[in-house]
Motif scaffolding. Sequence first.
Motif, PDB file in Angstrom:
ATOM      1  N   ALA A 108       0.977   3.963  -2.972  1.00  0.00           N
ATOM      2  CA  ALA A 108       0.735   5.383  -2.740  1.00  0.00           C
ATOM      3  C   ALA A 108       1.903   6.224  -3.241  1.00  0.00           C
ATOM      4  N   PRO A 118      -4.236  14.510  -3.172  1.00  0.00           N
ATOM      5  CA  PRO A 118      -3.687  13.598  -2.154  1.00  0.00           C
ATOM      6  C   PRO A 118      -4.236  13.843  -0.757  1.00  0.00           C
ATOM      7  N   THR A 133       0.831  -1.206   0.000  1.00  0.00           N
ATOM      8  CA  THR A 133       0.000   0.000   0.000  1.00  0.00           C
ATOM      9  C   THR A 133       0.860   1.249   0.000  1.00  0.00           C
ATOM     10  N   ARG A 175       1.786   6.239  -7.070  1.00  0.00           N
ATOM     11  CA  ARG A 175       0.699   7.105  -7.548  1.00  0.00           C
ATOM     12  C   ARG A 175       1.050   8.577  -7.402  1.00  0.00           C
ATOM     13  N   GLY A 224      -8.305  12.626  -1.529  1.00  0.00           N
ATOM     14  CA  GLY A 224      -8.533  11.444  -2.343  1.00  0.00           C
ATOM     15  C   GLY A 224      -9.564  11.637  -3.429  1.00  0.00           C
TER      16      GLY A 224
END
Length: 837
Positions: free
Chosen positions: A116, A214, A112, A119, A217
């Motif tokens: 993140a 960010p 995860t 991304r 979301g």
Amino acid sequence: MGSLFRSEEICLAQLFLQSASAYSCVSELGERGLLEFRDLNPKVSAFQRRFVGEVRRCEEMEKTFAFLQQELRGAGRVPVPCAESPRAPAAREALRVQEQSEQLARELREVTANRASLRGRLRRLRQHLHVLREGQRFTSLPAPLGSPPRPRAFSDHEPILDPSLHQHLDRKINFVAGVIHPWRVSAFERLLWRACHGYLVASFMEMPEPMEDPATGEDITWVIFLISYWGEQIGQKIHKISDCFHCHVYPYPESEASRADTMRGLHSQIQDLSVVLEETEQYLAQVLDKVVLALPTWRVQVQKMKAIYLILNQCSFDVTEKCLIAEVWCPVRDLTQVQEALRQGSYKSGSSVECFVQRVPTAESPPTLIRTNKFTAGFQSIVDAYGVASYQEVNPAPYAIITFPFIFAIMFGDVGHGLLMFLFALWMVLCENSPSLRQASNEIWLMFFEGRYLILLMGAFSIYTGFIYNECFSKATVIFPSAWSVAAMANHSSWSSAYLATHPSLTLDPNVTGVFQGPYPFGIDPIWSLATNHLNFLNSFKMKMSVVLGIVHMGFGVVLGIFNHVHFGQRHRLVLELLPEVVFLLALFGYLVFLIFYKWIQFSAADSRLAPSILIHFIDMFLFTSSADNLPLYRGQVPVQMVLVVLALASVPVLLLGTPLYLSCRRRSPRPGRSAPVADGEQEPLLEGQEAGNSVNATKEDVESGGHSPDAEHLDFAEIFMHQAIHTIEYCLGCVSNTASYLRLWALSLAHAQLSEVLWSMVMRQGFVGLGYVGGVVLVPVFAAFAVLTVAILLVMEGLSAFLHALRLHWVEFQNKFYVGAGYKLCPFAFAPDACE
């Protein structure tokens, strides 16, 4: 009697568990759900018990499972419920579950975090690419020679500076480019202008595609800004202001060739990152698939494991600390199953010594266990809401299966409304295994669903009483021909045309031959729905019916007390309490029922005008007088009524003094071989063990022996007399007030019938007024309104009102004649059947 009529026999037992097999034995007992464990270490805190380390380990695993569940919820995954409930894990299996869950949690955290990071990096690269693309339009090179000159009109698509002026500029032009949140654009631009005094040129444009924020979301459309300025101080101010507004500033090359190279490099990096991110997403999906398959089973296993260790913490060790001793309440009929469970637990653990169970004598009041099924559970819940039955006293629930729906139906009697309720409950019964109905989150719906069989019987009984009242949506139905003949009355009377024109209402005389042909075969004659005095007729009928049913219901409750007195060995209460209660009730109110039936039988419609008033006779009965205007119903009525009143009054002192005097004489002359009285101090723990929320009418004697103590010598005579005096006053006054309370059956039935008639006449009848196509069109919305109001008012509101009144009649008027309700439920240690859902 069976378990439904009286709670099962419960005994106190001790379990002797070997330390090596204690876990397996408790696990087997939890799967079967037979025993209620008692805490043998009440003064030891939870942090000082033997298996506190194991409990903490289970809690740590539950925290890990909560993290895994949160990750699944964030990914939009739903765990698949396990088909069968897994058993509690052994020690090695528990370690394996802990290791695998922690490993999956670590992998999820790493993947995860990597996702993140990728991304965020990919988002920044795309933003940088968009900045360069949009900025290219403002800082592009001049057009080649030979091309037509560009107009000088200012436009958003022209470069900021005229390229022909570059050679005249002595200072170097610098650029600051980046993206900003759309909400901060206006404040950012205003602050730039004020801080830099206009020594800059700023351009703002929206990004062509939305990107993720960010912080929240969510996908938003970022705003690209390009600022050109002169001087280092101005540049420092711009960078500080950009940092304050959380802008993402990206490098902006000065030459067009450098910008083209940078964009090509960004394209390459974006493609590489997209491939890496896709592989990361695939790996994350694989990890989540493992979690989806394993998490439900692990969670159930750890919950069972934790429950077992919590039970083991309630046990005590023997002197050698090799054996655990547990005290349990156990149904006597299940002792063989308990021993079999202990034997299997010892075998699975590999112990050479079997665990065993042993009964222990006790003077405490055991808990109450009444086994129910899906049909009887709803009726038992109604009784338990008043108070849990004392140990082995008569359970009112099996009798409420018939009496509760019937009393409800008396107030709700209508064929149409009862049929709608019956069909609704029938649908719930036929679809009771549907997961969507069982797992609904609406509490009101779950209440309806749990009482589906109760609603089914209430609807069925309402259909029956609706046929008795001859009402279907307030309209009468002609099942049999009417017993009243209008033609016979017209043939034997002088009804002329002038008479009919001046008399809108006509009277049918039952004394005329052929007018009245006898009682209607079943229910109310439909001709009464056309009569102007039908309300008076129904009021008289329903009022007498309410009194008769109420007295029968109360008398049945008094008779049920016989089973309690016989079961608990209280033979003296049959003579000193039950007999005076029956005499008092029947001498006064039983006689009232006799008068009602005697008048119905003795007088017909032909001589109904000569029938005397029962109410006046009943009043004269208490005054020891007779009225000359009110004829007697039978010969010798006045002496009979005097004798009945004297018997009722004579039964009061017997009820008041009989039991106290008997117990006092019994205490003074104890029988040979009788054990000594038990001291009050030895019975104190029983009062501490009672659950809160039970009936507040229970005395200490009721609590110590389930409300029916065979030995009351340890109580003082004053306390016994006070308790009996309260019971006598409550019973005698209650017979009067409770009889009047049953008149609510008449009032609620009348209210339901009148509301139904008003709804029909003011709503549905209006749809039949119009003729032709217009009337048909109007009938559709009128019927819709009629259906909605029928369901909302007559079914829901009136149904709830009738339900509450029927509940009160059972709790107050019926159950207080024999039911104490001072017990507490047996709460066996059992793994929940829906633990894996």
